[in-house]
Write a protein that holds these residues in place. Structure first.
Motif, PDB file in Angstrom:
ATOM      1  N   TYR A 113       0.836  -1.204   0.000  1.00 29.73           N
ATOM      2  CA  TYR A 113       0.000   0.000   0.000  1.00 29.73           C
ATOM      3  C   TYR A 113       0.869   1.251   0.000  1.00 29.73           C
ATOM      4  CZ  TYR A 113      -2.858   3.723   2.040  1.00 29.73           C
ATOM      5  OH  TYR A 113      -3.467   4.917   2.303  1.00 29.73           O
ATOM      6  N   MET A 114       1.876   1.292   0.857  1.00 25.85           N
ATOM      7  CA  MET A 114       2.754   2.456   0.922  1.00 25.85           C
ATOM      8  C   MET A 114       3.560   2.610  -0.363  1.00 25.85           C
ATOM      9  SD  MET A 114       2.111   3.946   3.760  1.00 25.85           S
ATOM     10  CE  MET A 114       3.455   5.145   3.658  1.00 25.85           C
ATOM     11  N   LYS A 115       3.985   1.502  -0.954  1.00 28.38           N
ATOM     12  CA  LYS A 115       4.806   1.559  -2.163  1.00 28.38           C
ATOM     13  C   LYS A 115       4.018   2.079  -3.361  1.00 28.38           C
ATOM     14  CE  LYS A 115       8.444   0.631  -4.728  1.00 28.38           C
ATOM     15  NZ  LYS A 115       9.715   1.390  -4.591  1.00 28.38           N
ATOM     16  N   ILE A 116       2.761   1.651  -3.486  1.00 24.53           N
ATOM     17  CA  ILE A 116       1.985   1.966  -4.686  1.00 24.53           C
ATOM     18  C   ILE A 116       1.089   3.179  -4.498  1.00 24.53           C
ATOM     19  CG2 ILE A 116       0.224   1.064  -6.262  1.00 24.53           C
ATOM     20  CD1 ILE A 116       1.378  -1.732  -5.765  1.00 24.53           C
ATOM     21  N   VAL A 117       0.460   3.300  -3.329  1.00 21.80           N
ATOM     22  CA  VAL A 117      -0.508   4.371  -3.112  1.00 21.80           C
ATOM     23  C   VAL A 117       0.138   5.601  -2.490  1.00 21.80           C
ATOM     24  CG1 VAL A 117      -2.703   4.974  -2.013  1.00 21.80           C
ATOM     25  CG2 VAL A 117      -2.329   2.643  -2.862  1.00 21.80           C
ATOM     26  N   LYS A 118       1.043   5.405  -1.533  1.00 26.69           N
ATOM     27  CA  LYS A 118       1.709   6.511  -0.833  1.00 26.69           C
ATOM     28  C   LYS A 118       3.201   6.488  -1.142  1.00 26.69           C
ATOM     29  CE  LYS A 118      -2.072   7.787   1.385  1.00 26.69           C
ATOM     30  NZ  LYS A 118      -2.710   9.102   1.194  1.00 26.69           N
ATOM     31  N   THR A 119       3.515   6.534  -2.399  1.00 31.52           N
ATOM     32  CA  THR A 119       4.895   6.358  -2.839  1.00 31.52           C
ATOM     33  C   THR A 119       5.859   7.359  -2.209  1.00 31.52           C
ATOM     34  OG1 THR A 119       4.020   5.573  -4.951  1.00 31.52           O
ATOM     35  CG2 THR A 119       6.355   6.135  -4.875  1.00 31.52           C
ATOM     36  N   ASN A 120       5.447   8.597  -2.067  1.00 30.48           N
ATOM     37  CA  ASN A 120       6.335   9.641  -1.543  1.00 30.48           C
ATOM     38  C   ASN A 120       6.755   9.400  -0.095  1.00 30.48           C
ATOM     39  OD1 ASN A 120       6.191  10.994  -3.988  1.00 30.48           O
ATOM     40  ND2 ASN A 120       4.454  12.257  -3.350  1.00 30.48           N
ATOM     41  N   HIS A 121       5.946   8.632   0.636  1.00 32.87           N
ATOM     42  CA  HIS A 121       6.244   8.376   2.050  1.00 32.87           C
ATOM     43  C   HIS A 121       6.852   6.989   2.273  1.00 32.87           C
ATOM     44  CE1 HIS A 121       3.992  12.004   3.091  1.00 32.87           C
ATOM     45  NE2 HIS A 121       3.031  11.579   2.298  1.00 32.87           N
ATOM     46  N   TYR A 122       7.042   6.239   1.195  1.00 34.11           N
ATOM     47  CA  TYR A 122       7.459   4.834   1.346  1.00 34.11           C
ATOM     48  C   TYR A 122       8.799   4.704   2.050  1.00 34.11           C
ATOM     49  CZ  TYR A 122       8.726   0.048   0.125  1.00 34.11           C
ATOM     50  OH  TYR A 122       9.120  -1.261   0.191  1.00 34.11           O
ATOM     51  N   ASN A 123       9.806   5.429   1.592  1.00 28.17           N
ATOM     52  CA  ASN A 123      11.152   5.274   2.150  1.00 28.17           C
ATOM     53  C   ASN A 123      11.247   5.758   3.596  1.00 28.17           C
ATOM     54  OD1 ASN A 123      12.343   4.072  -0.102  1.00 28.17           O
ATOM     55  ND2 ASN A 123      12.725   6.051  -1.076  1.00 28.17           N
ATOM     56  N   LYS A 124      10.328   6.607   4.010  1.00 32.19           N
ATOM     57  CA  LYS A 124      10.334   7.053   5.401  1.00 32.19           C
ATOM     58  C   LYS A 124       9.934   5.932   6.350  1.00 32.19           C
ATOM     59  CE  LYS A 124       9.108  11.840   4.208  1.00 32.19           C
ATOM     60  NZ  LYS A 124       8.100  12.920   4.370  1.00 32.19           N
ATOM     61  N   ILE A 125       9.110   5.015   5.855  1.00 31.11           N
ATOM     62  CA  ILE A 125       8.594   3.940   6.702  1.00 31.11           C
ATOM     63  C   ILE A 125       9.222   2.595   6.363  1.00 31.11           C
ATOM     64  CG2 ILE A 125       6.493   2.699   7.391  1.00 31.11           C
ATOM     65  CD1 ILE A 125       4.923   5.215   6.843  1.00 31.11           C
ATOM     66  N   PHE A 126       9.478   2.354   5.068  1.00 28.73           N
ATOM     67  CA  PHE A 126       9.935   1.041   4.627  1.00 28.73           C
ATOM     68  C   PHE A 126      11.245   1.102   3.853  1.00 28.73           C
ATOM     69  CE2 PHE A 126       5.404  -0.026   5.244  1.00 28.73           C
ATOM     70  CZ  PHE A 126       5.559  -1.170   6.011  1.00 28.73           C
ATOM     71  N   SER A 127      12.225   1.795   4.384  1.00 29.34           N
ATOM     72  CA  SER A 127      13.574   1.644   3.831  1.00 29.34           C
ATOM     73  C   SER A 127      14.039   0.226   4.123  1.00 29.34           C
ATOM     74  CB  SER A 127      14.525   2.662   4.473  1.00 29.34           C
ATOM     75  OG  SER A 127      14.661   2.399   5.858  1.00 29.34           O
ATOM     76  N   THR A 128      15.140  -0.193   3.523  1.00 28.84           N
ATOM     77  CA  THR A 128      15.627  -1.558   3.730  1.00 28.84           C
ATOM     78  C   THR A 128      15.844  -1.853   5.207  1.00 28.84           C
ATOM     79  OG1 THR A 128      16.709  -1.527   1.570  1.00 28.84           O
ATOM     80  CG2 THR A 128      17.437  -3.202   3.143  1.00 28.84           C
ATOM     81  N   CYS A 129      16.498  -0.915   5.902  1.00 28.06           N
ATOM     82  CA  CYS A 129      16.775  -1.108   7.326  1.00 28.06           C
ATOM     83  C   CYS A 129      15.490  -1.113   8.146  1.00 28.06           C
ATOM     84  CB  CYS A 129      17.720  -0.014   7.814  1.00 28.06           C
ATOM     85  SG  CYS A 129      18.180  -0.154   9.552  1.00 28.06           S
ATOM     86  N   LYS A 130      14.590  -0.174   7.865  1.00 30.98           N
ATOM     87  CA  LYS A 130      13.343  -0.089   8.623  1.00 30.98           C
ATOM     88  C   LYS A 130      12.433  -1.285   8.360  1.00 30.98           C
ATOM     89  CE  LYS A 130      13.285   4.952   9.068  1.00 30.98           C
ATOM     90  NZ  LYS A 130      12.598   6.212   8.715  1.00 30.98           N
ATOM     91  N   SER A 131      12.474  -1.805   7.131  1.00 28.84           N
ATOM     92  CA  SER A 131      11.665  -2.984   6.805  1.00 28.84           C
ATOM     93  C   SER A 131      12.101  -4.181   7.641  1.00 28.84           C
ATOM     94  CB  SER A 131      11.785  -3.307   5.318  1.00 28.84           C
ATOM     95  OG  SER A 131      11.263  -2.263   4.531  1.00 28.84           O
ATOM     96  N   LYS A 132      13.403  -4.358   7.761  1.00 33.78           N
ATOM     97  CA  LYS A 132      13.919  -5.450   8.601  1.00 33.78           C
ATOM     98  C   LYS A 132      13.552  -5.223  10.063  1.00 33.78           C
ATOM     99  CE  LYS A 132      17.849  -6.376   5.550  1.00 33.78           C
ATOM    100  NZ  LYS A 132      19.328  -6.341   5.413  1.00 33.78           N
ATOM    101  N   THR A 133      13.626  -3.967  10.504  1.00 31.74           N
ATOM    102  CA  THR A 133      13.304  -3.644  11.890  1.00 31.74           C
ATOM    103  C   THR A 133      11.848  -3.958  12.209  1.00 31.74           C
ATOM    104  OG1 THR A 133      14.961  -1.875  11.896  1.00 31.74           O
ATOM    105  CG2 THR A 133      13.275  -1.819  13.629  1.00 31.74           C
ATOM    106  N   TRP A 134      10.921  -3.579  11.306  1.00 33.34           N
ATOM    107  CA  TRP A 134       9.506  -3.884  11.490  1.00 33.34           C
ATOM    108  C   TRP A 134       9.298  -5.391  11.658  1.00 33.34           C
ATOM    109  CZ3 TRP A 134       5.931  -0.635  12.861  1.00 33.34           C
ATOM    110  CH2 TRP A 134       5.965   0.700  12.441  1.00 33.34           C
ATOM    111  N   LEU A 135       9.934  -6.154  10.783  1.00 31.48           N
ATOM    112  CA  LEU A 135       9.761  -7.612  10.796  1.00 31.48           C
ATOM    113  C   LEU A 135      10.345  -8.229  12.064  1.00 31.48           C
ATOM    114  CD1 LEU A 135       8.733 -10.007   9.138  1.00 31.48           C
ATOM    115  CD2 LEU A 135      11.009 -10.154   8.105  1.00 31.48           C
ATOM    116  N   ILE A 136      11.549  -7.806  12.433  1.00 25.08           N
ATOM    117  CA  ILE A 136      12.193  -8.346  13.635  1.00 25.08           C
ATOM    118  C   ILE A 136      11.376  -8.003  14.882  1.00 25.08           C
ATOM    119  CG2 ILE A 136      14.225  -8.144  15.121  1.00 25.08           C
ATOM    120  CD1 ILE A 136      15.883  -7.755  12.550  1.00 25.08           C
ATOM    121  N   CYS A 137      10.903  -6.768  14.961  1.00 24.16           N
ATOM    122  CA  CYS A 137      10.092  -6.352  16.110  1.00 24.16           C
ATOM    123  C   CYS A 137       8.812  -7.178  16.221  1.00 24.16           C
ATOM    124  CB  CYS A 137       9.758  -4.869  16.020  1.00 24.16           C
ATOM    125  SG  CYS A 137      11.157  -3.771  16.346  1.00 24.16           S
ATOM    126  N   LEU A 138       8.167  -7.420  15.082  1.00 24.30           N
ATOM    127  CA  LEU A 138       6.928  -8.209  15.075  1.00 24.30           C
ATOM    128  C   LEU A 138       7.182  -9.621  15.588  1.00 24.30           C
ATOM    129  CD1 LEU A 138       3.959  -8.709  14.272  1.00 24.30           C
ATOM    130  CD2 LEU A 138       4.790  -9.264  11.971  1.00 24.30           C
TER     131      LEU A 138
END
Length: 324
Positions: A113-138
């Motif tokens: 959703y963030m990648k396709i619909v909210k593209t401008n905000h994607y890297n703020k939430i789902f950069s490579t490092c942040k994506s791993k952090t979200w997954l590890i935290c979950l």
């Protein structure tokens, strides 16, 4: 001490249950191993989005290698013979993989959703490092919840006859209610609504985009229209597969699980077995839904399978030449 013997079953029932469980185990191991190997071999597949596909594959692979073989053996033998230590380990991974998979799917949907619909905000939430952090935290948060609950005896792990595997047991009705409020509410219903909302918004966005492309190209070339239509169809097909796989496996499964847990006296054994098989089926079809619909994964799978077939043919030829 819980009863470790399964209820008496006819030979056709034993063969059917064990065969289905074994077949799902083999399918899941092969499919999810292909996902992991393909990602390891091809750096192009190590994107942020594919990180979540790999996480789902690892979760399903844990289920296929820890849970399913023990269930298959128990269904064949007719009793649990692996001891309490293995029961504790298997029960933990059973509950862990059962719950983190839909939560990870919800995180995957939000990522799209963030990648396709909210593209401008994607890297703020789902950069490579942040994506791993979200997954590890979950994963760590839920693992810590299970560990703390187990070591404080708020939840226990025991062999459950109806499931033919070890699973969590609840000493009090309060622990039962609280646990399922957490798992059903936060790890199933919330990801389900996130998925529905995300994929609906994604479909609207891609549909709008394709309509704009068609409008701009309709006076230039019909090939562009064809390509746009094909692309939109493929996107819709992938979303349909995702939704169908989730709904067909997880909604009936949770309905059966809650029936068995909250009204065990009215729940037949077949209901518990069907819920277990739905879980195993989900772990088996995920590679087809999330990877086989991806062109890069398909190409890498073909390479891996063709290489394996060539090696198998060479080995057979060497054996035949040795016999001659």
């Amino acid at each position: 001490m819980p009863n470790l013997e399964l209820p008496s079953r006819s030979l056709p029932v034993v063969i059917t249950e064990a065969s289905v469980c074994f077949a799902l185990s083999i399918t899941s191991i092969i499919g999810n191993s292909l996902v992991c190997i393909a990602t390891y071999r091809n750096p192009n597949l190590r994107s942020t989005f594919n990180l979540y596909i790999i996480a789902i594959a690892v979760s399903d692979l844990l289920c296929a290698t820890v849970d399913m073989p023990l269930a298959s053996t128990t269904l064949i033998i007719g009793k649990w013979v692996f001891g309490d230590a293995v029961c504790q380990i298997q029960g933990f991974f059973d509950v862990f993989t059962f719950n983190v998979t839909p939560a990870t799917l919800g995180l995957t949907a939000f990522n799209r959703y963030m990648k396709i619909v909210k593209t401008n905000h994607y890297n703020k939430i789902f950069s490579t490092c942040k994506s791993k952090t979200w997954l590890i935290c979950l994963w760590l948060t839920f693992a810590l919840y299970l560990i703390i609950a187990r070591f404080t005896n708020w939840l226990q792990i025991k062999f459950v006859q109806s499931y033919a595997v070890c699973a969590f047991d609840f000493p009090t009705s309060e622990s039962l209610i609280v646990h399922y409020c957490i798992t059903v509410g936060l790890l199933f219903i919330l990801p389900l609504f996130i998925g529905i909302f995300s994929y609906y918004k994604i479909y609207l966005k891609t549909h709008e985009h394709q309509q704009n492309v068609v409008s701009s190209l309709q006076n230039r070339s019909e090939n562009g229209v064809v390509r746009s239509s094909v692309k939109e169809t493929n996107i819709s097909r992938v979303l349909l597969f995702v939704a169908a796989g989730f709904l067909c496996c997880w909604i009936p499964m949770w309905a059966l699980v809650l029936w068995f847990r909250f009204s065990p006296e009215t729940s037949p054994r077949i209901a518990a077995m069907l819920s277990m098989f739905c879980f195993y089926l989900s772990a088996s079809v995920n590679p087809f839904i999330y990877a086989f619909t991806n062109g890069e994964f398909r190409r890498e799978f073909r390479k891996l399978l063709s290489r394996y077939c060539r090696k198998a043919r060479i080995a057979d030829n060497e054996v035949n030449e040795g016999e001659e």
